[in-house]
Each structure stands twice: as C-alpha cells, then as structure tokens.
Scaffold this motif. Structure first.
Motif, short mmCIF file in Angstrom:
data_model
loop_
_atom_site.label_atom_id
_atom_site.label_comp_id
_atom_site.label_asym_id
_atom_site.label_seq_id
_atom_site.Cartn_x
_atom_site.Cartn_y
_atom_site.Cartn_z
N LEU A 199 3.19 -0.02 15.47
CA LEU A 199 4.11 -0.53 16.50
C LEU A 199 3.56 -1.81 17.13
CD1 LEU A 199 5.23 2.79 18.21
CD2 LEU A 199 6.61 1.27 16.76
N TRP A 200 2.25 -1.83 17.40
CA TRP A 200 1.65 -3.06 17.92
C TRP A 200 1.84 -4.21 16.93
CZ3 TRP A 200 -2.33 -5.57 15.36
CH2 TRP A 200 -2.82 -6.71 15.99
N ASN A 201 1.60 -3.93 15.65
CA ASN A 201 1.73 -4.99 14.65
C ASN A 201 3.18 -5.43 14.47
OD1 ASN A 201 0.27 -6.60 12.53
ND2 ASN A 201 1.86 -5.65 11.29
N LEU A 256 1.12 -10.04 13.45
CA LEU A 256 -0.11 -10.77 13.18
C LEU A 256 -0.75 -10.39 11.85
CD1 LEU A 256 -1.77 -10.72 16.72
CD2 LEU A 256 -0.65 -12.65 15.56
N GLY A 257 -0.29 -9.33 11.22
CA GLY A 257 -0.93 -8.89 9.99
C GLY A 257 -0.14 -7.82 9.28
N LYS A 258 -0.85 -7.04 8.48
CA LYS A 258 -0.26 -5.95 7.71
C LYS A 258 -1.04 -4.67 8.00
CE LYS A 258 2.81 -8.28 5.32
NZ LYS A 258 4.24 -8.00 5.37
N VAL A 259 -0.31 -3.56 8.16
CA VAL A 259 -0.89 -2.25 8.43
C VAL A 259 -0.80 -1.41 7.17
CG1 VAL A 259 -0.68 -0.16 9.83
CG2 VAL A 259 -0.26 -2.40 10.86
N PHE A 260 -1.83 -0.59 6.93
CA PHE A 260 -1.89 0.22 5.72
C PHE A 260 -2.21 1.67 6.05
CE2 PHE A 260 -2.92 -4.12 4.86
CZ PHE A 260 -2.12 -4.42 3.76
N SER A 261 -1.62 2.56 5.25
CA SER A 261 -1.82 4.00 5.42
C SER A 261 -3.04 4.47 4.66
CB SER A 261 -0.58 4.75 4.92
OG SER A 261 -0.56 4.74 3.50
N SER A 262 -3.34 5.75 4.82
CA SER A 262 -4.49 6.35 4.14
C SER A 262 -4.31 6.43 2.63
CB SER A 262 -4.74 7.75 4.71
OG SER A 262 -3.63 8.59 4.47
N LEU A 279 -2.73 -11.56 8.76
CA LEU A 279 -1.67 -12.00 7.85
C LEU A 279 -2.10 -13.11 6.89
CD1 LEU A 279 1.26 -11.55 7.05
CD2 LEU A 279 1.92 -13.24 8.78
N SER A 280 -2.79 -14.13 7.35
CA SER A 280 -3.17 -15.23 6.45
C SER A 280 -4.13 -14.76 5.36
CB SER A 280 -3.77 -16.41 7.22
OG SER A 280 -5.01 -16.06 7.78
N ARG A 281 -4.99 -13.80 5.70
CA ARG A 281 -5.91 -13.25 4.69
C ARG A 281 -5.12 -12.46 3.64
NH1 ARG A 281 -9.56 -9.48 6.19
NH2 ARG A 281 -10.88 -10.08 4.45
N VAL A 326 -10.11 -8.82 17.48
CA VAL A 326 -9.61 -8.52 16.14
C VAL A 326 -8.13 -8.17 16.18
CG1 VAL A 326 -9.89 -7.02 14.11
CG2 VAL A 326 -11.90 -7.75 15.42
N LEU A 327 -7.74 -7.32 17.13
CA LEU A 327 -6.35 -6.90 17.31
C LEU A 327 -5.92 -7.32 18.72
CD1 LEU A 327 -6.84 -3.23 16.00
CD2 LEU A 327 -5.93 -5.14 14.68
N PRO A 328 -5.64 -8.61 18.93
CA PRO A 328 -5.41 -9.10 20.29
C PRO A 328 -4.23 -8.39 20.97
CG PRO A 328 -5.05 -10.84 18.66
CD PRO A 328 -5.51 -9.64 17.92
#
Length: 193
Positions: free
Chosen positions: A65-67, A72-78, A99-101, A182-184
């Motif tokens: 939800l924050w992302n 700002l990036g991508k979130v990944f599951s287990s 995201l840029s990475r 890291v997660l502003p």
C-alpha cells in the motif's frame, strides 16, 4: 509421510549448480520451496501455517500500500526468488526494489529469478524456523547489498532491524518502525504477535 517441521538443508559441496540448473531444479519440483545459501547449501523450506501466512501477508500488504501511493519501486512476495550477487538464491517473505534499479534489468531478467539484491527485505520467523538460520540469512542479504531488513520474531516478541555496517538493532514489540531513507515515508506500527 510426515510433514517437514523445519527447513531441510543439503550441503552440495563440491557441486555447484549453475543458474540454469538451479532454475530447472525449481521448475522440476514446483511443490517445493527451494533456496540456496551463498555458501552453496540447498534449503528445502517447509510450508507455513495459517497464522504465519496471515502475518506475512498483512506485513506485505502494508508495504504494498505504501508503494502503491509512492510508486517508488516494486514489491515482491515470498514466492519471488532473487539471485543475489554473492551467489545466494533467496526468497524473502516480502521485498522491495527501487524502481530505477528494477528498470535497469532486462525484460528476461525480470521474468526469471531476478539477478539483483532487493533494497529492503522482510522476514517473519515461523514456528519451524531456527532463529540462528534466519539471522544468518539476514546477514547474507546485507552482504549481497540489501540496505534495510526487518526480521520479525513472534516467539520472542521482537523485531531485529538490519542495516549495512551495523549490528542488528533489537526492539521489543509493540514497536513503531521506519523505512528510513530506504523506504521514505514508510511507517509501520507493529503490535505484539
């Protein structure tokens, strides 16, 4: 057959599985959750129970939800396995990559096991996990380039915060956690489990 109650580890030395061989091993055994440490130890992870699965997903939802708001990036599951620069092949319970990475990877690298260390990882100790093995895994993440990690330990009612070049910070639950630089803007209040 008895259920696995803790991870099964197989020392493959002096064998070394190539990325293609490890990927094929995973695809040939889709019912197994496989990881490999940077030292080459193959790890068969047992499934987790309902309470651990629920906690893991709830923590991942907060990150997602924050992302979704910040983009700002991508979130990944287990279920996502990362090929770490130090040779480890690991699946954190939740992970985030700036995201840029992520965009720097080729489309093929994004489809397969991404060859990148996440910027942030989250691990939740389940009843079958040995704390020392998870602490080693967190150190392996840092050695691979992870910038921030949280290890939730319901058994001891605390969270360990991992940062490069620093000893882990252990906080009792409940606790307010910050994503720091890291997660502003990511703040997470964690109750006792």
């Amino acid at each position: 057959m008895a259920a696995l109650t803790s991870p099964l580890t197989l020392d493959l030395e002096p064998l070394h599985l190539s990325d293609e061989q490890f990927e094929q091993l995973c695809f040939n055994n889709p019912d197994l959750s496989l990881e490999q440490s940077a030292a080459g130890v193959l790890i068969v992870m047992p499934p987790i129970g309902g309470e651990s699965g629920n906690r893991e997903l709830e923590l991942g939802i907060d990150l997602g939800l924050w992302n979704r708001q910040t983009q700002l990036g991508k979130v990944f599951s287990s279920s996502t396995l990362f090929r770490l620069p130090n040779g480890g092949r690991r699946s954190p319970d939740a992970a985030w990559i700036e995201l840029s990475r992520w965009q720097h990877l080729t489309p093929d690298q994004r489809r397969r096991f991404p060859p990148i260390a996440p910027d942030f990882v989250l691990e939740l100790r389940s009843p079958s996990d040995r704390l020392s093995l998870l602490q080693d895994k967190m150190q392996e993440y840092l050695d691979a380039g992870v910038r921030l990690g949280w290890l939730f330990n319901p058994q001891d009612q605390n969270v360990e915060i991992y940062r490069p070049g620093q000893p882990p910070e252990i906080r009792p639950l409940p606790s307010q956690l910050s994503g720091e630089e890291v997660l502003p803007g990511f703040e997470l209040w964690v109750e006792r489990f």
